[in-house]
Design a protein around this motif. Structure first.
Motif, PDB file in Angstrom:
ATOM      1  N   ILE A   1     -26.506  24.897  12.158  1.00  0.00           N
ATOM      2  CA  ILE A   1     -27.288  26.120  12.336  1.00  0.00           C
ATOM      3  C   ILE A   1     -28.582  25.746  13.041  1.00  0.00           C
ATOM      4  O   ILE A   1     -29.286  24.830  12.602  1.00  0.00           O
ATOM      5  CB  ILE A   1     -27.584  26.791  10.981  1.00  0.00           C
ATOM      6  CG1 ILE A   1     -26.271  27.193  10.300  1.00  0.00           C
ATOM      7  CG2 ILE A   1     -28.485  28.006  11.168  1.00  0.00           C
ATOM      8  CD1 ILE A   1     -26.440  27.624   8.868  1.00  0.00           C
ATOM      9  N   ALA A   2     -28.873  26.418  14.137  1.00  0.00           N
ATOM     10  CA  ALA A   2     -30.055  26.094  14.946  1.00  0.00           C
ATOM     11  C   ALA A   2     -31.027  27.258  14.932  1.00  0.00           C
ATOM     12  O   ALA A   2     -30.673  28.378  15.326  1.00  0.00           O
ATOM     13  CB  ALA A   2     -29.646  25.773  16.380  1.00  0.00           C
ATOM     14  N   VAL A   3     -32.264  26.997  14.459  1.00  0.00           N
ATOM     15  CA  VAL A   3     -33.306  28.026  14.437  1.00  0.00           C
ATOM     16  C   VAL A   3     -34.582  27.441  15.020  1.00  0.00           C
ATOM     17  O   VAL A   3     -34.839  26.242  14.924  1.00  0.00           O
ATOM     18  CB  VAL A   3     -33.569  28.553  13.012  1.00  0.00           C
ATOM     19  CG1 VAL A   3     -32.294  29.115  12.407  1.00  0.00           C
ATOM     20  CG2 VAL A   3     -34.150  27.482  12.110  1.00  0.00           C
ATOM     21  N   VAL A   4     -35.385  28.295  15.642  1.00  0.00           N
ATOM     22  CA  VAL A   4     -36.647  27.844  16.224  1.00  0.00           C
ATOM     23  C   VAL A   4     -37.731  27.785  15.151  1.00  0.00           C
ATOM     24  O   VAL A   4     -38.380  26.759  14.963  1.00  0.00           O
ATOM     25  CB  VAL A   4     -37.079  28.765  17.378  1.00  0.00           C
ATOM     26  CG1 VAL A   4     -38.455  28.356  17.909  1.00  0.00           C
ATOM     27  CG2 VAL A   4     -36.046  28.715  18.511  1.00  0.00           C
ATOM     28  N   ILE A   5     -37.933  28.899  14.431  1.00  0.00           N
ATOM     29  CA  ILE A   5     -38.968  28.965  13.403  1.00  0.00           C
ATOM     30  C   ILE A   5     -38.323  29.372  12.086  1.00  0.00           C
ATOM     31  O   ILE A   5     -37.553  30.337  12.033  1.00  0.00           O
ATOM     32  CB  ILE A   5     -40.073  29.961  13.791  1.00  0.00           C
ATOM     33  CG1 ILE A   5     -40.761  29.522  15.093  1.00  0.00           C
ATOM     34  CG2 ILE A   5     -41.105  30.095  12.671  1.00  0.00           C
ATOM     35  CD1 ILE A   5     -41.820  30.481  15.584  1.00  0.00           C
ATOM     36  N   ALA A   6     -38.646  28.645  11.022  1.00  0.00           N
ATOM     37  CA  ALA A   6     -38.070  28.926   9.710  1.00  0.00           C
ATOM     38  C   ALA A   6     -39.159  29.114   8.674  1.00  0.00           C
ATOM     39  O   ALA A   6     -40.218  28.496   8.745  1.00  0.00           O
ATOM     40  CB  ALA A   6     -37.143  27.791   9.289  1.00  0.00           C
ATOM     41  N   ALA A   7     -38.868  29.968   7.693  1.00  0.00           N
ATOM     42  CA  ALA A   7     -39.718  30.126   6.513  1.00  0.00           C
ATOM     43  C   ALA A   7     -39.094  29.355   5.356  1.00  0.00           C
ATOM     44  O   ALA A   7     -37.860  29.278   5.256  1.00  0.00           O
ATOM     45  CB  ALA A   7     -39.859  31.601   6.143  1.00  0.00           C
ATOM     46  N   PRO A   8     -39.908  28.809   4.463  1.00  0.00           N
ATOM     47  CA  PRO A   8     -39.353  28.078   3.315  1.00  0.00           C
ATOM     48  C   PRO A   8     -38.393  28.923   2.479  1.00  0.00           C
ATOM     49  O   PRO A   8     -37.400  28.404   1.958  1.00  0.00           O
ATOM     50  CB  PRO A   8     -40.603  27.700   2.519  1.00  0.00           C
ATOM     51  CG  PRO A   8     -41.717  27.690   3.511  1.00  0.00           C
ATOM     52  CD  PRO A   8     -41.377  28.765   4.490  1.00  0.00           C
ATOM     53  N   GLU A   9     -38.669  30.237   2.367  1.00  0.00           N
ATOM     54  CA  GLU A   9     -37.797  31.103   1.584  1.00  0.00           C
ATOM     55  C   GLU A   9     -36.389  31.162   2.172  1.00  0.00           C
ATOM     56  O   GLU A   9     -35.392  31.173   1.438  1.00  0.00           O
ATOM     57  CB  GLU A   9     -38.372  32.526   1.521  1.00  0.00           C
ATOM     58  CG  GLU A   9     -39.706  32.620   0.781  1.00  0.00           C
ATOM     59  CD  GLU A   9     -40.909  32.491   1.703  1.00  0.00           C
ATOM     60  OE1 GLU A   9     -41.954  33.088   1.375  1.00  0.00           O
ATOM     61  OE2 GLU A   9     -40.803  31.799   2.737  1.00  0.00           O
ATOM     62  N   GLY A  10     -36.311  31.208   3.506  1.00  0.00           N
ATOM     63  CA  GLY A  10     -35.009  31.254   4.161  1.00  0.00           C
ATOM     64  C   GLY A  10     -34.240  29.961   3.982  1.00  0.00           C
ATOM     65  O   GLY A  10     -33.021  29.963   3.759  1.00  0.00           O
ATOM     66  N   ILE A  11     -34.930  28.844   4.095  1.00  0.00           N
ATOM     67  CA  ILE A  11     -34.280  27.547   3.909  1.00  0.00           C
ATOM     68  C   ILE A  11     -33.755  27.425   2.478  1.00  0.00           C
ATOM     69  O   ILE A  11     -32.619  26.979   2.249  1.00  0.00           O
ATOM     70  CB  ILE A  11     -35.260  26.403   4.238  1.00  0.00           C
ATOM     71  CG1 ILE A  11     -35.565  26.407   5.737  1.00  0.00           C
ATOM     72  CG2 ILE A  11     -34.681  25.057   3.808  1.00  0.00           C
ATOM     73  CD1 ILE A  11     -36.581  25.363   6.151  1.00  0.00           C
ATOM     74  N   ALA A  12     -34.556  27.838   1.492  1.00  0.00           N
ATOM     75  CA  ALA A  12     -34.128  27.773   0.095  1.00  0.00           C
ATOM     76  C   ALA A  12     -32.893  28.632  -0.142  1.00  0.00           C
ATOM     77  O   ALA A  12     -31.968  28.243  -0.880  1.00  0.00           O
ATOM     78  CB  ALA A  12     -35.267  28.211  -0.814  1.00  0.00           C
ATOM     79  N   TYR A  13     -32.848  29.807   0.507  1.00  0.00           N
ATOM     80  CA  TYR A  13     -31.694  30.699   0.349  1.00  0.00           C
ATOM     81  C   TYR A  13     -30.436  30.074   0.949  1.00  0.00           C
ATOM     82  O   TYR A  13     -29.357  30.122   0.345  1.00  0.00           O
ATOM     83  CB  TYR A  13     -31.992  32.044   1.004  1.00  0.00           C
ATOM     84  CG  TYR A  13     -30.928  33.090   0.778  1.00  0.00           C
ATOM     85  CD1 TYR A  13     -30.789  33.702  -0.461  1.00  0.00           C
ATOM     86  CD2 TYR A  13     -30.072  33.468   1.806  1.00  0.00           C
ATOM     87  CE1 TYR A  13     -29.816  34.668  -0.674  1.00  0.00           C
ATOM     88  CE2 TYR A  13     -29.097  34.432   1.605  1.00  0.00           C
ATOM     89  CZ  TYR A  13     -28.971  35.027   0.362  1.00  0.00           C
ATOM     90  OH  TYR A  13     -27.996  35.982   0.146  1.00  0.00           O
TER      91      TYR A  13
END
Length: 217
Positions: free
Chosen positions: A163-175
């Motif tokens: 999965i390739a993302v440019v900008i991530a939030a910690p909440e999204g990574i945890a999910y």
């Protein structure tokens, strides 16, 4: 899930990320798309180091050279519409890859009811036993990515999932870590602080789809 943060060291990647965030540079939608595309190329290069390669002999004008080329079959699949520019960057490097496209949007229910992510449009090749790269520039809550993943992988088993993302939030990574299998790889160009009350990434860059392609109704 294995996570790869690729902006830990200074490189031209950070230069492109800076321009993406700048509210003055953002006004040039063509430049915004191009910077997303360039970031996709950098991410594709870094991801390519994890693939399988085979040796072969190539005929040159003056002789034969023993070298290597990618052995894996690759499928690129982007989430419409914001993923298109990032997809182009990956496609510039994985030029033999097959390509897929899928739509995902949030449908709001009645007051007091939870909204749901609907995955409706899908045009994609088989993922079976292939390196599958899901492409979406912004990882906020992670719900859209998980919905797309579950829809695409219902009947097939890729060799690997990236999965390739440019900008991530910690909440999204945890999910994603809770919802996706351990064998998935997440590639993050940069990690931000978190989400606001509207689930926008802070400090983020705004709506990537609108900045790239114009505001929607």
């Amino acid at each position: 899930m294995k996570i790869h943060y690729i902006s830990k060291e200074n490189s031209i990647l950070n230069h492109f990320l800076t321009q993406l965030r700048d509210v003055h540079i953002q006004k040039d939608s063509m430049r915004f798309r191009k910077n997303i595309e360039r970031i996709g190329e950098i991410m594709a290069y870094e991801l390519s180091k994890t693939l399988s390669y085979k040796e072969l002999d190539v005929q040159t004008p003056l002789g034969i050279k023993r070298t290597t080329c990618i052995e894996d079959k690759v499928v690129l699949c982007s989430i419409l519409r914001a993923g298109l520019a990032l997809h182009t960057g990956f496609m510039n490097f994985f030029d033999d890859a097959e390509n897929g496209f899928v739509s995902a949007y949030r449908r709001h229910g009645e007051p007091g009811q939870e909204s749901e992510i609907l995955v409706e449009y899908q045009a994609a090749p088989s993922f079976q036993d292939k390196i599958t790269i899901l492409i979406d520039p912004m990882l906020a809550t992670g719900q859209s990515l998980v919905a797309v993943f579950q829809k695409l992988m219902m009947h097939e088993t890729p060799k690997e999932i990236h999965i390739a993302v440019v900008i991530a939030a910690p909440e999204g990574i945890a999910y994603l870590e809770k919802q996706l299998p351990d064998y998935c790889h997440l590639w993050v160009a940069t990690l931000d602080e978190g989400l606001n009350e509207d689930n926008y990434i802070l400090p983020g860059l705004g709506d990537a789809g609108d900045l790239a392609y114009g505001q929607k109704l």
